[in-house]
Write a protein that holds these residues in place. Structure first.
Motif, short mmCIF file in Angstrom:
data_model
loop_
_atom_site.label_atom_id
_atom_site.label_comp_id
_atom_site.label_asym_id
_atom_site.label_seq_id
_atom_site.Cartn_x
_atom_site.Cartn_y
_atom_site.Cartn_z
N ALA A 1 16.63 12.15 6.38
CA ALA A 1 15.45 11.40 5.97
C ALA A 1 15.16 10.14 6.79
O ALA A 1 14.01 9.94 7.22
N PRO A 2 16.13 9.25 7.02
CA PRO A 2 15.80 8.05 7.80
C PRO A 2 15.27 8.37 9.19
O PRO A 2 14.27 7.78 9.64
N GLU A 3 15.92 9.32 9.86
CA GLU A 3 15.48 9.70 11.21
C GLU A 3 14.11 10.36 11.17
O GLU A 3 13.25 10.11 12.03
N MET B 1 -7.32 3.40 6.08
CA MET B 1 -6.26 4.40 5.86
C MET B 1 -4.92 3.70 5.73
O MET B 1 -4.61 2.78 6.49
N ILE B 2 -4.14 4.14 4.76
CA ILE B 2 -2.84 3.53 4.49
C ILE B 2 -1.77 4.60 4.69
O ILE B 2 -1.75 5.60 3.98
N LEU B 3 -0.89 4.39 5.65
CA LEU B 3 0.12 5.39 5.95
C LEU B 3 1.32 5.25 5.03
O LEU B 3 1.89 4.16 4.90
N GLY B 4 1.70 6.36 4.39
CA GLY B 4 2.82 6.36 3.46
C GLY B 4 3.72 7.57 3.66
O GLY B 4 3.53 8.37 4.59
N TYR B 5 4.66 7.73 2.76
CA TYR B 5 5.67 8.79 2.89
C TYR B 5 6.04 9.26 1.49
O TYR B 5 6.12 8.47 0.54
N ASN B 6 6.28 10.57 1.36
CA ASN B 6 6.58 11.16 0.06
C ASN B 6 8.09 11.17 -0.18
O ASN B 6 8.86 11.58 0.68
N THR B 7 8.50 10.74 -1.38
CA THR B 7 9.93 10.68 -1.69
C THR B 7 10.58 12.05 -1.82
O THR B 7 11.81 12.13 -1.90
N ALA C 1 15.03 4.19 -1.23
CA ALA C 1 14.04 4.92 -0.44
C ALA C 1 12.81 4.06 -0.17
O ALA C 1 12.29 4.02 0.96
N VAL C 2 12.35 3.35 -1.18
CA VAL C 2 11.18 2.48 -1.00
C VAL C 2 11.48 1.37 0.00
O VAL C 2 10.67 1.07 0.88
N ARG C 3 12.65 0.77 -0.12
CA ARG C 3 13.03 -0.29 0.82
C ARG C 3 13.08 0.25 2.26
O ARG C 3 12.62 -0.40 3.20
N LEU C 4 13.67 1.42 2.42
CA LEU C 4 13.77 2.03 3.74
C LEU C 4 12.39 2.27 4.35
O LEU C 4 12.15 1.95 5.52
N LEU C 5 11.49 2.84 3.56
CA LEU C 5 10.15 3.13 4.06
C LEU C 5 9.41 1.85 4.45
O LEU C 5 8.71 1.81 5.46
N ALA C 6 9.59 0.80 3.66
CA ALA C 6 8.96 -0.48 3.99
C ALA C 6 9.52 -1.04 5.30
O ALA C 6 8.77 -1.57 6.13
N LEU D 1 9.54 -4.17 -7.22
CA LEU D 1 9.83 -3.97 -5.80
C LEU D 1 8.57 -3.68 -5.01
O LEU D 1 8.37 -4.22 -3.91
N LEU D 2 7.72 -2.81 -5.54
CA LEU D 2 6.47 -2.50 -4.86
C LEU D 2 5.61 -3.75 -4.68
O LEU D 2 5.04 -3.98 -3.61
N GLU D 3 5.56 -4.58 -5.70
CA GLU D 3 4.78 -5.81 -5.61
C GLU D 3 5.37 -6.75 -4.57
O GLU D 3 4.64 -7.35 -3.78
N ARG D 4 6.69 -6.87 -4.56
CA ARG D 4 7.35 -7.79 -3.62
C ARG D 4 7.15 -7.33 -2.17
O ARG D 4 6.97 -8.16 -1.27
N LEU D 5 7.18 -6.03 -1.95
CA LEU D 5 7.04 -5.49 -0.61
C LEU D 5 5.59 -5.28 -0.19
O LEU D 5 5.31 -4.98 0.97
N GLY D 6 4.66 -5.43 -1.12
CA GLY D 6 3.25 -5.19 -0.82
C GLY D 6 2.96 -3.72 -0.57
O GLY D 6 2.08 -3.39 0.22
N MET D 7 3.68 -2.85 -1.27
CA MET D 7 3.55 -1.40 -1.07
C MET D 7 2.60 -0.80 -2.10
O MET D 7 2.65 -1.14 -3.29
#
Length: 289
Positions: free
Chosen positions: A260-262, A1-7, A18-23, A56-62
């Motif tokens: 959103a961040p909180e 299972m891979i935990l993610g978040y919807n933009t 947003a992607v950077r924050l989630l990472a 960005l996704l590739e660099r962050l492994g997202m």
């Protein structure tokens, strides 16, 4: 299972921010809701944004998924319209064109899937005719997705023609072996009282491609922060683990963009101990749900 978040829960953020924050928070996947500021088909900047996003996704492994549930992207006056069930052929063609665009985005980003919905059933179209109209439109979507090697999941949505998992299964049977998968929103299952969530997960395990997660109360379609509703998330994750589900699980707090961040941090703090305990095979945590 891979935990993610919807933009759609970070509507006031730049997409890349947003992607950077989630990472940073620890999420390993992002469900990208195509919207006015996120991969918009109406923006001349979209091709460049997709290139930067993929890097960005590739660099962050997202990981990523593409979501198509923006409220007023195609029509500024009518939420979620037009759809594959719209009254006119021109409107349905416009939705079909958008789904093809979403599939192209997913192919470029190497996303896990594209999630979509049925749309609202417009009277006086008979129910059987509506089901056939939807099936015909989805057949075109699925054919195009297959040509781009993209997986498509349909999400049952309260208030829409395909609102329950049971209705999804009727549609899936009608389509046959054309490659339609299921995006399962756990809150929707609870909201509509479809039965014990663990049983729904077990029965649909072979079709699951994407899972949406939020808390909710029975009979009220309102996406709530974890712990503010009635769902037992220890049972949910236990059922997903028992079903050998290894795909993405995306938090969908679509009404929390103002904080959103909180909200993203709070959701992670609630869910991570449950996931960690199950992964370790230890006792279930005492976190409420």
């Amino acid at each position: 299972m891979i935990l993610g978040y919807n933009t759609n829960g970070l509507a006031h953020h730049d997409l890349l921010d947003a992607v950077r924050l989630l990472a940073e928070i620890g999420y390993r996947s992002v469900a990208i809701t195509i919207d006015h500021n996120a991969l918009s088909p109406r923006s001349s900047n979209s091709p460049k944004q997709r290139v930067r996003l993929r890097r960005l996704l590739e660099r962050l492994g997202m990981h990523s998924a593409i979501e198509t549930g923006a409220r007023y992207l195609l029509d500024p006056r009518r939420k979620h319209e037009p759809t594959l069930l719209s009254p006119t052929a021109a409107e349905r063609a416009r939705r079909l064109e958008f789904y093809r665009y979403a599939i192209d985005c997913a192919a470029e980003l190497q996303s896990h899937c594209v999630s979509l919905f049925s749309g609202v059933w417009h009277q006086p179209l008979a129910e059987a005719d509506a089901m056939q109209l939807l099936a015909d439109g989805l057949a075109q979507v699925l054919q195009y997705a297959a040509s781009r090697n993209v997986t498509v999941g349909l999400e049952p949505e309260p208030g829409m023609f395909i609102d329950t998992v049971a209705r999804f299964m009727q549609l899936h049977q009608r389509l046959g072996d054309q490659g339609l998968w299921l995006t399962l929103d756990i809150g929707h299952v609870h909201c509509l009282g479809e039965g014990p969530i663990h049983e729904v997960i077990s029965c649909t395990a072979s079709l699951l491609v994407n899972v949406h997660l939020e808390d909710m109360r029975a009979g009220v379609h309102e996406h709530l922060m974890f712990g503010e509703g009635e769902i037992d998330f220890r049972a949910v994750f236990g059922a997903l683990q028992a079903a050998a589900y290894t795909g993405p699980i995306h938090v969908e707090l679509s009404r929390h963009s103002h904080q959103a961040p909180e909200a993203a941090r709070k959701a992670m703090a609630f869910l991570q101990p449950i996931i960690a305990q199950l992964a370790a095979g230890g006792p279930q945590p005492t976190t409420g749900g």
